[in-house]
Design a protein around this motif. Structure first.
Motif, PDB file in Angstrom:
ATOM      1  N   PRO A  58     -21.122   4.516  -4.480  1.00 20.22           N
ATOM      2  CA  PRO A  58     -20.871   3.234  -3.846  1.00 20.22           C
ATOM      3  C   PRO A  58     -20.259   2.210  -4.793  1.00 20.22           C
ATOM      4  O   PRO A  58     -20.692   2.067  -5.919  1.00 20.22           O
ATOM      5  CB  PRO A  58     -22.286   2.775  -3.446  1.00 20.22           C
ATOM      6  CG  PRO A  58     -23.188   3.495  -4.345  1.00 20.22           C
ATOM      7  CD  PRO A  58     -22.523   4.776  -4.710  1.00 20.22           C
ATOM      8  N   PHE A  59     -19.223   1.544  -4.305  1.00 19.43           N
ATOM      9  CA  PHE A  59     -18.475   0.600  -5.132  1.00 19.43           C
ATOM     10  C   PHE A  59     -18.909  -0.807  -4.762  1.00 19.43           C
ATOM     11  O   PHE A  59     -18.813  -1.194  -3.612  1.00 19.43           O
ATOM     12  CB  PHE A  59     -16.984   0.784  -4.856  1.00 19.43           C
ATOM     13  CG  PHE A  59     -16.117  -0.131  -5.649  1.00 19.43           C
ATOM     14  CD1 PHE A  59     -15.544  -1.237  -5.065  1.00 19.43           C
ATOM     15  CD2 PHE A  59     -15.869   0.108  -6.980  1.00 19.43           C
ATOM     16  CE1 PHE A  59     -14.747  -2.087  -5.798  1.00 19.43           C
ATOM     17  CE2 PHE A  59     -15.067  -0.736  -7.727  1.00 19.43           C
ATOM     18  CZ  PHE A  59     -14.499  -1.842  -7.132  1.00 19.43           C
ATOM     19  N   GLN A  92       1.621   7.023  -6.672  1.00 19.26           N
ATOM     20  CA  GLN A  92       0.605   7.996  -7.058  1.00 19.26           C
ATOM     21  C   GLN A  92       1.058   9.416  -6.780  1.00 19.26           C
ATOM     22  O   GLN A  92       0.840  10.323  -7.584  1.00 19.26           O
ATOM     23  CB  GLN A  92      -0.698   7.707  -6.297  1.00 19.26           C
ATOM     24  CG  GLN A  92      -1.851   8.452  -6.881  1.00 19.26           C
ATOM     25  CD  GLN A  92      -3.159   8.006  -6.328  1.00 19.26           C
ATOM     26  OE1 GLN A  92      -3.333   7.953  -5.133  1.00 19.26           O
ATOM     27  NE2 GLN A  92      -4.083   7.719  -7.193  1.00 19.26           N
ATOM     28  N   ILE A 105       0.836  -1.205   0.000  1.00 19.99           N
ATOM     29  CA  ILE A 105       0.000   0.000   0.000  1.00 19.99           C
ATOM     30  C   ILE A 105       0.866   1.248   0.000  1.00 19.99           C
ATOM     31  O   ILE A 105       0.579   2.228  -0.693  1.00 19.99           O
ATOM     32  CB  ILE A 105      -0.957  -0.005   1.209  1.00 19.99           C
ATOM     33  CG1 ILE A 105      -1.952  -1.148   1.046  1.00 19.99           C
ATOM     34  CG2 ILE A 105      -1.693   1.302   1.326  1.00 19.99           C
ATOM     35  CD1 ILE A 105      -2.887  -1.302   2.200  1.00 19.99           C
ATOM     36  N   ARG A 128     -18.789  -5.051  -5.537  1.00 17.90           N
ATOM     37  CA  ARG A 128     -18.023  -6.080  -6.220  1.00 17.90           C
ATOM     38  C   ARG A 128     -18.361  -7.430  -5.635  1.00 17.90           C
ATOM     39  O   ARG A 128     -18.420  -7.573  -4.421  1.00 17.90           O
ATOM     40  CB  ARG A 128     -16.541  -5.778  -6.000  1.00 17.90           C
ATOM     41  CG  ARG A 128     -15.647  -6.499  -6.961  1.00 17.90           C
ATOM     42  CD  ARG A 128     -14.282  -6.650  -6.385  1.00 17.90           C
ATOM     43  NE  ARG A 128     -13.828  -8.003  -6.495  1.00 17.90           N
ATOM     44  CZ  ARG A 128     -12.593  -8.396  -6.185  1.00 17.90           C
ATOM     45  NH1 ARG A 128     -11.737  -7.521  -5.732  1.00 17.90           N
ATOM     46  NH2 ARG A 128     -12.234  -9.631  -6.313  1.00 17.90           N
ATOM     47  N   PRO A 130     -14.747 -13.580  -4.892  1.00 13.25           N
ATOM     48  CA  PRO A 130     -14.483 -14.839  -5.597  1.00 13.25           C
ATOM     49  C   PRO A 130     -15.069 -16.029  -4.839  1.00 13.25           C
ATOM     50  O   PRO A 130     -15.188 -16.007  -3.625  1.00 13.25           O
ATOM     51  CB  PRO A 130     -12.960 -14.919  -5.626  1.00 13.25           C
ATOM     52  CG  PRO A 130     -12.512 -14.109  -4.477  1.00 13.25           C
ATOM     53  CD  PRO A 130     -13.543 -13.050  -4.239  1.00 13.25           C
ATOM     54  N   SER A 131     -15.416 -17.094  -5.602  1.00 16.54           N
ATOM     55  CA  SER A 131     -15.926 -18.316  -4.971  1.00 16.54           C
ATOM     56  C   SER A 131     -14.877 -19.406  -5.131  1.00 16.54           C
ATOM     57  O   SER A 131     -13.842 -19.185  -5.756  1.00 16.54           O
ATOM     58  CB  SER A 131     -17.232 -18.729  -5.639  1.00 16.54           C
ATOM     59  OG  SER A 131     -17.060 -18.719  -7.033  1.00 16.54           O
ATOM     60  N   LYS A 152      -9.518  16.115  -8.319  1.00 15.66           N
ATOM     61  CA  LYS A 152     -10.939  16.286  -7.975  1.00 15.66           C
ATOM     62  C   LYS A 152     -11.517  14.965  -7.544  1.00 15.66           C
ATOM     63  O   LYS A 152     -11.130  13.907  -8.018  1.00 15.66           O
ATOM     64  CB  LYS A 152     -11.702  16.750  -9.229  1.00 15.66           C
ATOM     65  CG  LYS A 152     -12.175  18.158  -9.135  1.00 15.66           C
ATOM     66  CD  LYS A 152     -13.206  18.429 -10.174  1.00 15.66           C
ATOM     67  CE  LYS A 152     -12.669  19.549 -11.035  1.00 15.66           C
ATOM     68  NZ  LYS A 152     -13.181  19.702 -12.307  1.00 15.66           N
ATOM     69  N   ARG A 153     -12.520  15.037  -6.651  1.00 15.43           N
ATOM     70  CA  ARG A 153     -13.164  13.819  -6.158  1.00 15.43           C
ATOM     71  C   ARG A 153     -13.983  13.199  -7.284  1.00 15.43           C
ATOM     72  O   ARG A 153     -14.661  13.899  -8.021  1.00 15.43           O
ATOM     73  CB  ARG A 153     -14.062  14.208  -4.999  1.00 15.43           C
ATOM     74  CG  ARG A 153     -14.673  13.049  -4.279  1.00 15.43           C
ATOM     75  CD  ARG A 153     -15.607  13.573  -3.257  1.00 15.43           C
ATOM     76  NE  ARG A 153     -14.883  14.158  -2.143  1.00 15.43           N
ATOM     77  CZ  ARG A 153     -15.411  14.306  -0.944  1.00 15.43           C
ATOM     78  NH1 ARG A 153     -16.637  13.921  -0.730  1.00 15.43           N
ATOM     79  NH2 ARG A 153     -14.734  14.856   0.026  1.00 15.43           N
ATOM     80  N   ASP A 154     -13.909  11.863  -7.384  1.00 16.00           N
ATOM     81  CA  ASP A 154     -14.676  11.164  -8.412  1.00 16.00           C
ATOM     82  C   ASP A 154     -16.018  10.736  -7.827  1.00 16.00           C
ATOM     83  O   ASP A 154     -16.086   9.850  -6.986  1.00 16.00           O
ATOM     84  CB  ASP A 154     -13.898   9.942  -8.890  1.00 16.00           C
ATOM     85  CG  ASP A 154     -14.579   9.248 -10.047  1.00 16.00           C
ATOM     86  OD1 ASP A 154     -15.541   9.815 -10.606  1.00 16.00           O
ATOM     87  OD2 ASP A 154     -14.153   8.144 -10.405  1.00 16.00           O
ATOM     88  N   ALA A 185      -7.727  18.886 -12.247  1.00 14.95           N
ATOM     89  CA  ALA A 185      -8.740  17.927 -12.705  1.00 14.95           C
ATOM     90  C   ALA A 185      -8.468  16.551 -12.119  1.00 14.95           C
ATOM     91  O   ALA A 185      -9.395  15.811 -11.806  1.00 14.95           O
ATOM     92  CB  ALA A 185      -8.739  17.856 -14.228  1.00 14.95           C
ATOM     93  N   ALA A 186      -7.182  16.223 -11.941  1.00 16.00           N
ATOM     94  CA  ALA A 186      -6.858  14.892 -11.433  1.00 16.00           C
ATOM     95  C   ALA A 186      -7.168  14.754  -9.952  1.00 16.00           C
ATOM     96  O   ALA A 186      -7.549  13.672  -9.500  1.00 16.00           O
ATOM     97  CB  ALA A 186      -5.384  14.587 -11.684  1.00 16.00           C
ATOM     98  N   LEU A 223       2.139   1.867  -3.412  1.00 11.79           N
ATOM     99  CA  LEU A 223       1.059   2.385  -4.254  1.00 11.79           C
ATOM    100  C   LEU A 223       0.889   3.877  -4.059  1.00 11.79           C
ATOM    101  O   LEU A 223       0.804   4.662  -5.013  1.00 11.79           O
ATOM    102  CB  LEU A 223      -0.234   1.677  -3.845  1.00 11.79           C
ATOM    103  CG  LEU A 223      -1.348   1.659  -4.842  1.00 11.79           C
ATOM    104  CD1 LEU A 223      -1.086   0.578  -5.828  1.00 11.79           C
ATOM    105  CD2 LEU A 223      -2.651   1.408  -4.160  1.00 11.79           C
ATOM    106  N   ARG A 281     -18.500   9.261  -9.221  1.00 11.03           N
ATOM    107  CA  ARG A 281     -19.080   8.002  -9.696  1.00 11.03           C
ATOM    108  C   ARG A 281     -18.419   6.770  -9.094  1.00 11.03           C
ATOM    109  O   ARG A 281     -18.814   5.656  -9.371  1.00 11.03           O
ATOM    110  CB  ARG A 281     -18.943   7.910 -11.217  1.00 11.03           C
ATOM    111  CG  ARG A 281     -19.788   8.922 -11.957  1.00 11.03           C
ATOM    112  CD  ARG A 281     -19.535   8.820 -13.444  1.00 11.03           C
ATOM    113  NE  ARG A 281     -18.224   9.324 -13.795  1.00 11.03           N
ATOM    114  CZ  ARG A 281     -17.657   9.118 -14.976  1.00 11.03           C
ATOM    115  NH1 ARG A 281     -18.268   8.400 -15.884  1.00 11.03           N
ATOM    116  NH2 ARG A 281     -16.468   9.601 -15.235  1.00 11.03           N
ATOM    117  N   LEU A 282     -17.383   6.963  -8.290  1.00 15.52           N
ATOM    118  CA  LEU A 282     -16.648   5.791  -7.786  1.00 15.52           C
ATOM    119  C   LEU A 282     -17.416   5.073  -6.691  1.00 15.52           C
ATOM    120  O   LEU A 282     -17.505   3.851  -6.681  1.00 15.52           O
ATOM    121  CB  LEU A 282     -15.286   6.247  -7.261  1.00 15.52           C
ATOM    122  CG  LEU A 282     -14.330   5.126  -6.843  1.00 15.52           C
ATOM    123  CD1 LEU A 282     -14.095   4.182  -7.992  1.00 15.52           C
ATOM    124  CD2 LEU A 282     -13.022   5.695  -6.378  1.00 15.52           C
TER     125      LEU A 282
END
Lengths: 157, 243
Positions: free
Chosen positions: A126-127, A99, A92, A129, A132-133, A119-121, A116-117, A95, A123-124
């Motif tokens: 509620p995420f 960035q 982490i 997903r 895996p099973s 700025k808060r997104d 612009a970069a 990472l 559309r991210l």
């Protein structure tokens, strides 16, 4: 004679009814003033039938080698988890550093792209997903049908 | 844009990840620990209804064998025993065949298929022409004035995979940067080199048969990246990839 008696009855009845109503109202007020009962949490109350003595398992006692093995295994597990946690934190950190470096270079290039970069997104989140099973989904599998009846008890205060 | 025009060309690249579909195999310590936890749970537990039923029926069977005149007790009573139920359930389970964890694509090492390595992340690599070399890279296109870098990365994805791709881009900020100077032959005062900004996205649609990929492409895991990417590029890309 016929008129007088019914009148009396009515008056007396009306008074009695009013007195009854007031008594009922007083009782209701008393009940409401008492503290509301706590809703019991069903998970915390073990039903009595599970504490009967015939339910206790009878297993052979642990040998000293077995308890020794368990203790050593727990220590190994502790070390394993520590290493895993450190590796995660290191990844982490790498990472975040990567960035930050990218954003620094971007700022050197153009302030407007940088703004612009960062700025808060919107559309991210509620995420969502699906995790895996153990096996991948079988194509064309027809799952058996069934009905689910919910029998949880609902308490009102 | 009022300042002097910088000599770096900007590119936006997209690292498209297909997330794992199955769980990774457990490590040795994890398996041992899981076995130990199960054992401890068994020791600390009490008998369940099913187990009590099994024990009682075993007792009944023993008594019936020892004493031979128990036919009246046995006649109208339970025909199905708990043991039979367990065997029935076992049979039903054995009849079900789950999909294999190691797919055909794994066995044939078909790197173009998305069905490979279902327990790890797969990344898209495309062959692009940079200068006069054909290189394997994460899909990238040059930035055009008037769009944000995220839009550039989205355009890169659309160029190589078509418009109908569904991907969740993780934010507006770039995850990494790779900057390189052009070889001396092409380098000028205004055109020193290029900066490639990487963005990360998760692939949402699992069916890519609709898209017609325009260039050579591969889906590879993090470990296999070394086979295709150059070392400096690989170093920068590895920093923002979690395995």
């Amino acid at each position: 004679p016929c008129r007088a008696q019914p009148k009396k009855k009515k008056k007396v009845d009306v008074k009695k009814e009013q007195a009854q109503k007031e008594r009922m109202k007083k009782k209701i007020k008393k009940l409401e003033k008492a503290a509301p009962e706590l809703i019991p949490i069903e998970d915390f109350i073990t039903p009595l039938k599970y504490s009967e003595s015939n339910r206790v398992r009878s297993l052979p006692a642990l040998s000293p080698e077995e308890s020794e093995r368990r203790v050593l295994l727990l220590k190994k597990w502790c070390l394993f988890k520590q290493k895993q946690d450190e590796a995660e934190k290191k990844a982490i950190r790498a990472l975040v550093e990567s960035q930050q470096e990218a954003l620094k270079e971007l700022r050197l290039e153009s302030e407007e792209l940088y703004q612009a970069a960062i700025k808060r997104d919107e559309r991210l989140f509620p995420f969502e997903r699906d995790g895996p099973s153990y096996t991948p989904p079988l194509p064309g599998y027809d799952a058996p049908e069934g009905k689910c009846v919910d029998i949880t008890k609902v308490y009102t205060q | 844009s009022a300042a002097a025009r910088r000599p770096w060309r900007l590119f936006g690249a997209m690292c498209l990840l297909r997330l794992p579909r199955i769980t990774q195999p457990l490590e040795k310590e994890e398996e041992e620990m899981a076995a130990l936890m199960e054992q401890i749970e068994l020791e600390k537990s009490h008998y369940s209804d099913h187990e009590i039923r099994k024990l009682e029926e075993e007792e009944q069977l023993k008594r019936r064998k020892e004493s031979l005149y128990d036919e009246d007790e046995a006649s109208g009573k339970t025909v199905i025993m708990a043991q039979d139920l367990e065997e029935k359930w076992e049979q039903k389970f054995l009849r079900f065949k789950a999909a294999p964890r190691i797919t055909d694509a794994d066995k044939s090492n078909d790197r173009k298929s998305l069905n490979r390595k279902l327990d790890s992340n797969l990344m898209l690599l495309v062959k692009q022409k940079i200068g006069n070399q054909e290189l394997w890279l994460l899909p990238q296109v040059e930035w055009q004035p008037g769009e944000t870098l995220r839009n550039t990365a989205e355009r890169a994805m659309a160029t190589f995979l078509g418009d109908h791709i569904q991907a969740k881009i993780l934010g507006n900020a770039p995850y990494g940067i790779y900057k390189y100077k052009f070889p001396r032959a092409i380098r000028t005062e205004d055109n020193v080199g290029a900066k490639v900004f990487f963005f990360k996205a998760f692939l949402q649609s699992s069916d890519l048969s609709q898209t017609k990929l325009k260039a050579d492409h591969l889906w590879v895991t993090k470990k296999e990246l070394g086979d295709y990417l150059k070392s400096e590029y690989l170093k920068k890309v590895n920093r923002f990839l979690l395995d």
